[in-house]
Design a protein around this motif. Structure first.
Motif, PDB file in Angstrom:
ATOM      1  N   THR A 159       0.785  -1.163   0.039  1.00  0.00           N
ATOM      2  CA  THR A 159      -0.093   0.098   0.113  1.00  0.00           C
ATOM      3  C   THR A 159       0.903   1.236   0.015  1.00  0.00           C
ATOM      4  O   THR A 159       1.882   1.103   0.499  1.00  0.00           O
ATOM      5  N   SER A 160       0.405   2.313  -0.869  1.00  0.00           N
ATOM      6  CA  SER A 160       1.006   3.474  -0.671  1.00  0.00           C
ATOM      7  C   SER A 160       1.066   3.976   0.599  1.00  0.00           C
ATOM      8  O   SER A 160       0.251   4.396   1.229  1.00  0.00           O
ATOM      9  N   LEU A 161       2.328   4.552   0.995  1.00  0.00           N
ATOM     10  CA  LEU A 161       2.592   5.053   2.404  1.00  0.00           C
ATOM     11  C   LEU A 161       1.779   6.452   2.699  1.00  0.00           C
ATOM     12  O   LEU A 161       1.568   7.120   3.713  1.00  0.00           O
ATOM     13  N   SER A 162       1.650   7.244   1.555  1.00  0.00           N
ATOM     14  CA  SER A 162       1.094   8.489   1.506  1.00  0.00           C
ATOM     15  C   SER A 162      -0.371   8.544   1.611  1.00  0.00           C
ATOM     16  O   SER A 162      -0.915   9.702   2.128  1.00  0.00           O
ATOM     17  N   SER A 163      -1.137   7.378   1.646  1.00  0.00           N
ATOM     18  CA  SER A 163      -2.638   7.203   1.804  1.00  0.00           C
ATOM     19  C   SER A 163      -2.939   5.817   2.259  1.00  0.00           C
ATOM     20  O   SER A 163      -3.520   5.035   1.385  1.00  0.00           O
ATOM     21  N   VAL A 164      -2.804   5.620   3.511  1.00  0.00           N
ATOM     22  CA  VAL A 164      -3.137   4.334   3.929  1.00  0.00           C
ATOM     23  C   VAL A 164      -4.359   4.075   4.401  1.00  0.00           C
ATOM     24  O   VAL A 164      -4.793   4.650   5.228  1.00  0.00           O
ATOM     25  N   PRO A 165      -5.309   3.507   3.773  1.00  0.00           N
ATOM     26  CA  PRO A 165      -6.692   3.343   4.092  1.00  0.00           C
ATOM     27  C   PRO A 165      -6.967   2.395   5.478  1.00  0.00           C
ATOM     28  O   PRO A 165      -6.359   1.397   5.314  1.00  0.00           O
TER      29      PRO A 165
END
Length: 696
Positions: A159-165
């Motif tokens: 998962t992208s660290l800048s936008s973790v759901p």
């Protein structure tokens, strides 16, 4: 920024009102800093390499994460706004099929981490093969204080660290077992959000707080934690004044109720509603009752909490609207607070999923007439209440009722309770049986009224044995009237209470009134002196130490207040307290450097320098100061290096203190300290407005 807000609509001559969403705390124009974790500065390390992380906060909890290579350290931290049972987070945007990590503390000081999953919005069950295995990180665990936290580590994923759901959830009831598959009661609040873990850490090594936390409840256009509707002006003596304001606020009340009734997008944002029905300008209330009923029907799909307070002379009664509530939200309502006078209303039978049920006699347990009311109830009518409580036993975890009613309930209803408040009881006949079945109780309060006989004192002493209530974290026993603290049976009771509390390392809240005894010709003392060192996690303390406050009581006070206390309530009398004794008292208070909330009740309200001296030179960490019914927040100075007198907010209005709750204090521990108990039933003294010469 807080993610939930309160909407205060105090109409029909309430003290203040608003139609728009306002911050959930309103302290005379001053909103104090959150009592939970404070927002950190935006300054971050200049480098972009090394560990990164982020932090978001909701109303009840904060989630922070630090990425270090192939591992993420997550911390779940309570803000202190409500009692902590468990905290959880999941890696996804909805509850269904999202891997979750759920954590709670145990009575032996250990922490349980349970990885679970749920097919829908039901209680999640243990996942034997989670996609990523998490483990408890004890370096990030802090169980003491008013803002406990849990920590765990888990491998990173793609998962992208800048936008973790993520999803989050906060429960107020501890499972009561260290087993990973322990049963969980439903969360108090939850929701989806996203967290940015790509930001460099601060120079202190902590993650940066996001400027706007997105943890608003799922599907809410605006997060409205609570709506307060007032019909009539509350006052201690029922007097009405300020007719112009009452007319103006009457129109506002009608407007907001009409908005709820006709605008579904607004109605669906409201989770809790409190109605305060007092003496109104007009003799009847037909239109107001119809409008309120229509608004309540519009809230049926979303409302989880309903609370009703009424004046005995009010033309509006809950019995007129309760059938509509029962019909539209009986199976879904979670919290219900009603006056004791409606306990025979047949509509109560529709509520089947209550988590909190209060049949109360007012915020401060004014018992006039209510014990008699219970005694006059026919057994056939009482059977209705017994069946209602019994039917809700699988979900019910917080019960509030007078002792005369508690003693008549089936013993099995107490087995699953986590909080039991026995209010305004003049008898203790059933106490031993009730305590014997309260094996899951964490929070126990017993508020007694009237002059209690030696037999009653002995009954209480026998019921409170050391092995009873093993999971206790909060204990309150208060005698509202004089219980003659010099009698041998009171001494016996205090001795038994001391034995009952001995070495309870999980106890965080304690309120005992009175907490001393004094034999003729001897100074004041207390067996609690030996107990306090065995309570290492005690942070919230209420004590009555009698009068006058002379040397023996000052020595006792110094011994009884541990250095860990952050909230302190003292009931005592400072009459003719000379300067050397004032100095000693202030030294005691200031030496407890962690105190953030101090409330002193002196029912005689003597003229004394002590009040001004404490106001001018308070303990260093003090945030909230109360004397009797007057409560003020302390303004933080923008420049801590400036040497100046402390500044204080406008005082809380009387109605605010009368109906106080955790959302007013911003701290569940502080609200607990004031629960069910203000110092005097003499409302003319307690609620009188201060004159021009009033110090506070």
């Amino acid at each position: 920024m807080r993610s939930t807000f309160s909407l205060a609509v105090l109409g029909f001559a309430a003290s203040t009102a608003a139609l728009n969403v306002i911050p959930r705390q309103d302290y005379g124009g001053y909103n104090p800093p959150p009592s939970g974790p404070s927002s950190t500065s935006s300054a971050a390390a200049a480098v972009t390499t090394g560990p990164t992380g982020g932090k978001i906060c909701t109303d009840l909890m904060c989630v922070s994460g630090i990425v270090n290579g192939s591992t993420i350290q997550y911390t779940l931290e309570s803000t202190g706004k409500d009692s902590l049972g468990w905290m959880a987070m999941g890696f996804g945007s909805q509850m269904a099929n999202t891997p979750m990590v759920i954590m709670w503390s145990n009575s032996d000081g250990s922490v349980t981490l349970s990885q679970r999953k749920a097919p829908s919005e039901v209680m999640p069950t243990v996942d034997s093969s989670p996609p990523r295995a998490a483990s408890v990180d004890m370096s990030a665990v802090a169980l003491s204080g008013s803002q406990p936290q849990f920590g765990f580590t888990i491998p990173t994923d793609s998962t992208s660290l800048s936008s973790v759901p993520i999803i989050w959830a906060f429960g107020t009831t501890n499972p009561g077992s260290s087993a990973k598959d322990a049963t969980l009661l439903q969360h108090a609040e939850s929701g989806p959000t996203k967290i940015d873990l790509s930001k460099p850490l601060e120079s202190s090594g902590k993650p940066v707080m996001e400027s706007s936390s997105a943890g608003v409840r799922s599907a809410l256009p605006v997060g409205i934690a609570g709506l307060v509707i007032a019909f009539g002006l509350w006052s201690a003596d029922g007097a009405q004044s300020k007719d112009v304001e009452r007319h103006r606020l009457h129109l506002r009340t009608e407007e907001i109720l009409w908005e709820i009734a006709t605008r579904p997008t607004f109605a669906c944002a409201i989770r809790a509603i409190t109605v305060q029905a007092f003496i109104m300008l007009f003799s009847g209330a037909v239109f107001e009752t119809q409008l309120l009923t229509r608004a309540l029907r519009a809230l049926s799909s979303t409302l989880t909490t309903f609370r009703w307070f009424e004046h005995e002379q009010s033309p509006m009664t809950v019995s007129e609207v309760l059938p509509a509530i029962a019909q539209s939200m009986g199976p879904t309502l979670r919290e219900l607070h009603l006056p004791l006078t409606c306990l025979t209303n047949p509509s109560l039978g529709a509520f089947t999923s209550l988590r909190r049920f209060e049949l109360d006699i007012g915020p401060d347990g004014d018992a006039s007439g209510y014990e008699e009311h219970v005694d006059l109830i026919e057994d056939s009518d009482l059977e209705l209440v017994r069946q209602i409580v019994y039917r809700n036993r699988s979900t019910l975890h917080h019960l509030v009722a007078p002792g005369a009613l508690i003693w008549r309930l089936p013993s099995r209803v107490f087995e699953g309770l986590h909080t039991l408040d026995i209010t305004s009881t003049t008898t203790v006949d059933g106490l031993h049986a009730v305590v014997g079945h309260c094996n899951s109780i964490r929070d126990f309060s017993l508020v007694l009224t009237g002059l209690h006989s030696d037999e009653n004192l002995h009954t209480i002493a026998v019921a409170l044995r050391p092995h009873k209530l093993p999971l206790l974290v909060a204990f309150k026993i208060v005698f509202k009237d004089n219980c003659m603290p010099s009698t041998e049976n009171h001494i016996l009771l205090l001795t038994e209470i001391a034995s009952f509390l001995w070495d309870r390392k999980g106890l965080r809240r304690l309120h005992i009134q009175p907490a001393y005894y004094s034999r003729p010709g001897e100074g004041a003392t207390s067996p609690l002196i030996l107990v306090m060192p065995t309570l290492p996690n005690l942070t919230t303390l209420g004590l009555e130490i009698g009068c006058p406050l002379k040397l023996d009581r000052l020595i006792l006070l110094e011994t009884l207040i541990p250095p860990t206390v952050t909230a302190l309530r003292l009931d005592c009398i400072f009459r003719n307290l000379h300067k050397p004794f004032q100095d000693r008292f202030l030294d005691i208070i200031r030496s407890r450097g962690r105190i953030r909330y101090l409330h002193i009740f002196d029912e005689t309200y003597p003229e004394s320098e002590l009040k001004d001296r404490l106001r001018e030179d308070p303990p260093p960490e003090l945030e909230l100061l109360g004397f009797g019914p007057f409560v003020r927040w302390r303004f933080p100075h923008p420049d801590p290096s400036v040497d100046s007198l402390p500044e204080w907010s406008p005082r809380w209005p009387p109605w605010k203190l009368r109906f106080r709750g955790a959302r007013d204090f911003g701290n569940a521990d502080w609200a607990w300290l004031m629960r069910h108990r203000l110092p005097s039933d003499n409302e003319e003294i307690v609620w009188s407005e201060p004159g021009p010469s009033s110090w506070f």
